[in-house]
Motif scaffolding. Sequence first.
Motif, PDB file in Angstrom:
ATOM      1  N   SER A 105      -7.886   3.252   3.101  1.00  0.00           N
ATOM      2  CA  SER A 105      -6.991   3.066   4.261  1.00  0.00           C
ATOM      3  C   SER A 105      -6.088   4.284   4.431  1.00  0.00           C
ATOM      4  CB  SER A 105      -6.166   1.789   4.111  1.00  0.00           C
ATOM      5  OG  SER A 105      -5.516   1.785   2.872  1.00  0.00           O
ATOM      6  N   GLY A 106      -5.730   4.947   3.320  1.00  0.00           N
ATOM      7  CA  GLY A 106      -4.953   6.185   3.422  1.00  0.00           C
ATOM      8  C   GLY A 106      -5.740   7.262   4.144  1.00  0.00           C
ATOM      9  N   ILE A 107      -7.013   7.385   3.810  1.00  0.00           N
ATOM     10  CA  ILE A 107      -7.875   8.379   4.479  1.00  0.00           C
ATOM     11  C   ILE A 107      -7.945   8.081   5.975  1.00  0.00           C
ATOM     12  CG2 ILE A 107     -10.307   9.015   4.790  1.00  0.00           C
ATOM     13  CD1 ILE A 107      -9.602  10.400   2.419  1.00  0.00           C
TER      14      ILE A 107
ATOM     15  N   ARG B 232       0.828  -1.215   0.000  1.00  0.00           N
ATOM     16  CA  ARG B 232       0.000   0.000   0.000  1.00  0.00           C
ATOM     17  C   ARG B 232       0.860   1.261   0.000  1.00  0.00           C
ATOM     18  NH1 ARG B 232      -4.500  -1.819   4.229  1.00  0.00           N
ATOM     19  NH2 ARG B 232      -5.813  -2.898   2.768  1.00  0.00           N
ATOM     20  N   TRP B 233       1.976   1.199   0.698  1.00  0.00           N
ATOM     21  CA  TRP B 233       2.834   2.383   0.804  1.00  0.00           C
ATOM     22  C   TRP B 233       3.377   2.814  -0.551  1.00  0.00           C
ATOM     23  CZ3 TRP B 233       3.032   4.869   5.365  1.00  0.00           C
ATOM     24  CH2 TRP B 233       2.602   4.158   6.487  1.00  0.00           C
TER      25      TRP B 233
ATOM     26  N   LEU C 268      -5.901   6.375   7.936  1.00  0.00           N
ATOM     27  CA  LEU C 268      -4.628   6.631   8.616  1.00  0.00           C
ATOM     28  C   LEU C 268      -4.353   8.138   8.698  1.00  0.00           C
ATOM     29  CD1 LEU C 268      -2.219   5.155   9.870  1.00  0.00           C
ATOM     30  CD2 LEU C 268      -1.076   5.292   7.674  1.00  0.00           C
ATOM     31  N   GLY C 269      -4.681   8.858   7.621  1.00  0.00           N
ATOM     32  CA  GLY C 269      -4.464  10.306   7.594  1.00  0.00           C
ATOM     33  C   GLY C 269      -5.313  11.019   8.640  1.00  0.00           C
ATOM     34  N   CYS C 270      -6.584  10.611   8.768  1.00  0.00           N
ATOM     35  CA  CYS C 270      -7.455  11.228   9.776  1.00  0.00           C
ATOM     36  C   CYS C 270      -6.900  10.969  11.175  1.00  0.00           C
ATOM     37  CB  CYS C 270      -8.871  10.665   9.681  1.00  0.00           C
ATOM     38  SG  CYS C 270      -9.830  11.377   8.343  1.00  0.00           S
TER      39      CYS C 270
ATOM     40  N   ASP D 184      -6.996   1.035  -1.057  1.00  0.00           N
ATOM     41  CA  ASP D 184      -5.778   1.755  -0.665  1.00  0.00           C
ATOM     42  C   ASP D 184      -6.092   3.197  -0.297  1.00  0.00           C
ATOM     43  OD1 ASP D 184      -4.111  -0.407  -1.085  1.00  0.00           O
ATOM     44  OD2 ASP D 184      -4.032  -0.020  -3.231  1.00  0.00           O
ATOM     45  N   PHE D 185      -6.955   3.789  -1.092  1.00  0.00           N
ATOM     46  CA  PHE D 185      -7.329   5.187  -0.828  1.00  0.00           C
ATOM     47  C   PHE D 185      -8.062   5.290   0.519  1.00  0.00           C
ATOM     48  CE2 PHE D 185     -10.279   8.812  -1.365  1.00  0.00           C
ATOM     49  CZ  PHE D 185      -9.342   9.797  -1.489  1.00  0.00           C
TER      50      PHE D 185
ATOM     51  N   ALA E  93      -2.457   9.668  -1.549  1.00  0.00           N
ATOM     52  CA  ALA E  93      -3.483  10.702  -1.758  1.00  0.00           C
ATOM     53  C   ALA E  93      -4.485  10.675  -0.614  1.00  0.00           C
ATOM     54  CB  ALA E  93      -4.186  10.470  -3.093  1.00  0.00           C
ATOM     55  N   GLY E  94      -4.893   9.466  -0.222  1.00  0.00           N
ATOM     56  CA  GLY E  94      -5.827   9.327   0.895  1.00  0.00           C
ATOM     57  C   GLY E  94      -5.232   9.827   2.193  1.00  0.00           C
ATOM     58  N   LEU E  95      -3.957   9.505   2.407  1.00  0.00           N
ATOM     59  CA  LEU E  95      -3.285   9.933   3.640  1.00  0.00           C
ATOM     60  C   LEU E  95      -3.262  11.466   3.750  1.00  0.00           C
ATOM     61  CD1 LEU E  95      -1.584   8.480   5.949  1.00  0.00           C
ATOM     62  CD2 LEU E  95       0.377   9.336   4.723  1.00  0.00           C
TER      63      LEU E  95
ATOM     64  N   LEU F 128      -5.128  13.630   2.112  1.00  0.00           N
ATOM     65  CA  LEU F 128      -6.491  14.156   2.220  1.00  0.00           C
ATOM     66  C   LEU F 128      -7.045  13.946   3.632  1.00  0.00           C
ATOM     67  CD1 LEU F 128      -8.526  15.512   0.327  1.00  0.00           C
ATOM     68  CD2 LEU F 128      -9.553  13.281  -0.038  1.00  0.00           C
ATOM     69  N   GLY F 129      -6.768  12.771   4.206  1.00  0.00           N
ATOM     70  CA  GLY F 129      -7.231  12.487   5.562  1.00  0.00           C
ATOM     71  C   GLY F 129      -6.648  13.443   6.573  1.00  0.00           C
TER      72      GLY F 129
ATOM     73  N   TRP G 289      -9.314   5.128  -8.800  1.00  0.00           N
ATOM     74  CA  TRP G 289      -8.390   5.041  -7.666  1.00  0.00           C
ATOM     75  C   TRP G 289      -8.990   5.557  -6.364  1.00  0.00           C
ATOM     76  CZ3 TRP G 289      -6.920   9.589  -5.292  1.00  0.00           C
ATOM     77  CH2 TRP G 289      -7.178  10.754  -5.987  1.00  0.00           C
TER      78      TRP G 289
ATOM     79  N   LYS H 199       1.500   2.693  -3.285  1.00  0.00           N
ATOM     80  CA  LYS H 199       0.397   3.102  -4.166  1.00  0.00           C
ATOM     81  C   LYS H 199       0.121   4.606  -4.027  1.00  0.00           C
ATOM     82  CE  LYS H 199      -1.144  -1.230  -5.180  1.00  0.00           C
ATOM     83  NZ  LYS H 199      -2.141  -2.009  -4.481  1.00  0.00           N
TER      84      LYS H 199
ATOM     85  N   ALA I   4      -2.600   6.086  -4.622  1.00  0.00           N
ATOM     86  CA  ALA I   4      -3.935   6.291  -4.040  1.00  0.00           C
ATOM     87  C   ALA I   4      -3.853   6.333  -2.520  1.00  0.00           C
ATOM     88  CB  ALA I   4      -4.874   5.171  -4.484  1.00  0.00           C
ATOM     89  N   PHE I   5      -2.993   5.495  -1.950  1.00  0.00           N
ATOM     90  CA  PHE I   5      -2.839   5.474  -0.498  1.00  0.00           C
ATOM     91  C   PHE I   5      -2.303   6.817   0.006  1.00  0.00           C
ATOM     92  CE2 PHE I   5      -0.074   4.779   3.177  1.00  0.00           C
ATOM     93  CZ  PHE I   5      -0.993   4.275   4.066  1.00  0.00           C
TER      94      PHE I   5
END
Lengths: 225, 58
Positions: free
Chosen positions: B27-29, A9-10, B31-33, B24-25, A17-19, A21-22, B19, A12, A14-15
Amino acid sequence: MSTTSSMSRWKKPAFWAGLILGMMLAFGGCTAFWWVGLPAWDSWQSGKRANEQLEASRVIAQQRDYPQLREAELEAAGEETSAQLAALLAQAPAGEPNRRGLLRRAQCAPEGSDPEFSRIEGRLTWIEDPAERWDRDISAEQVLETAELFAERLQADPAWQVEETTIEEEQSWAARGALSGLEFEIRLWQGRLESGAEQFQVQVETPCYWIRDSQAETAFTPLWP
Amino acid sequence: MGDQLKQEADEATREPAPWWKGADFRSGIALGCALGLIISVLFVLWVMNLFEQALSPP
């Protein structure tokens, strides 16, 4: 398998981007909570307190169906509480965090309103031990006399000093001092309420007791400049 | 057998999910939150500590 999947995942986009954004969402949420949520909560609490005070003043006005008895009660309780407070002020040892006197619920009304509301009232709560808490009504005169008593005692102390600050439309005076080993802080505010009524507040804060809140309906002569 | 072939063919021709809808997106969200909240709380505590130090008497 899951380790391999989480490791990959690290890599990708998308991961990541999600991180990002989160984290932006979390920072934004916390900022909104800090700058909007907390002030709104504070404002709501202030409004609630003001309503409670207004309701309390209505109850007092209703109780004045027996004015003579009420007046006598107030006067006696006020004298007694002031005397007790003065005695405790002189005797209270320093550094007892559970000892608190709280003067509160002073009421006022705008000029020209119902005369029943035009008198300042105070309520003194003394909490030496939470199990032995008591509340008594005292009059405006007693509120101010008590504040004056503190001011005189502070003025007699060489460590006493006056700070004057202007905060927007409010003026406040703060006095600090020490007496008999106790730390003091007196604050006096004059300001105008949203309703147009003049507000007067006095607060005495020490490690042992705490007095606050009194309001007057008209321009008030401060106890000190 | 024919159904299996058809299913395989469908899977092969199916368009991949965008995407931003992938696991993956998400789980990124998550973890980021979590990280953002922790960092925000720590930052507020640090700032409050700074104020307390500045306001406390010498």
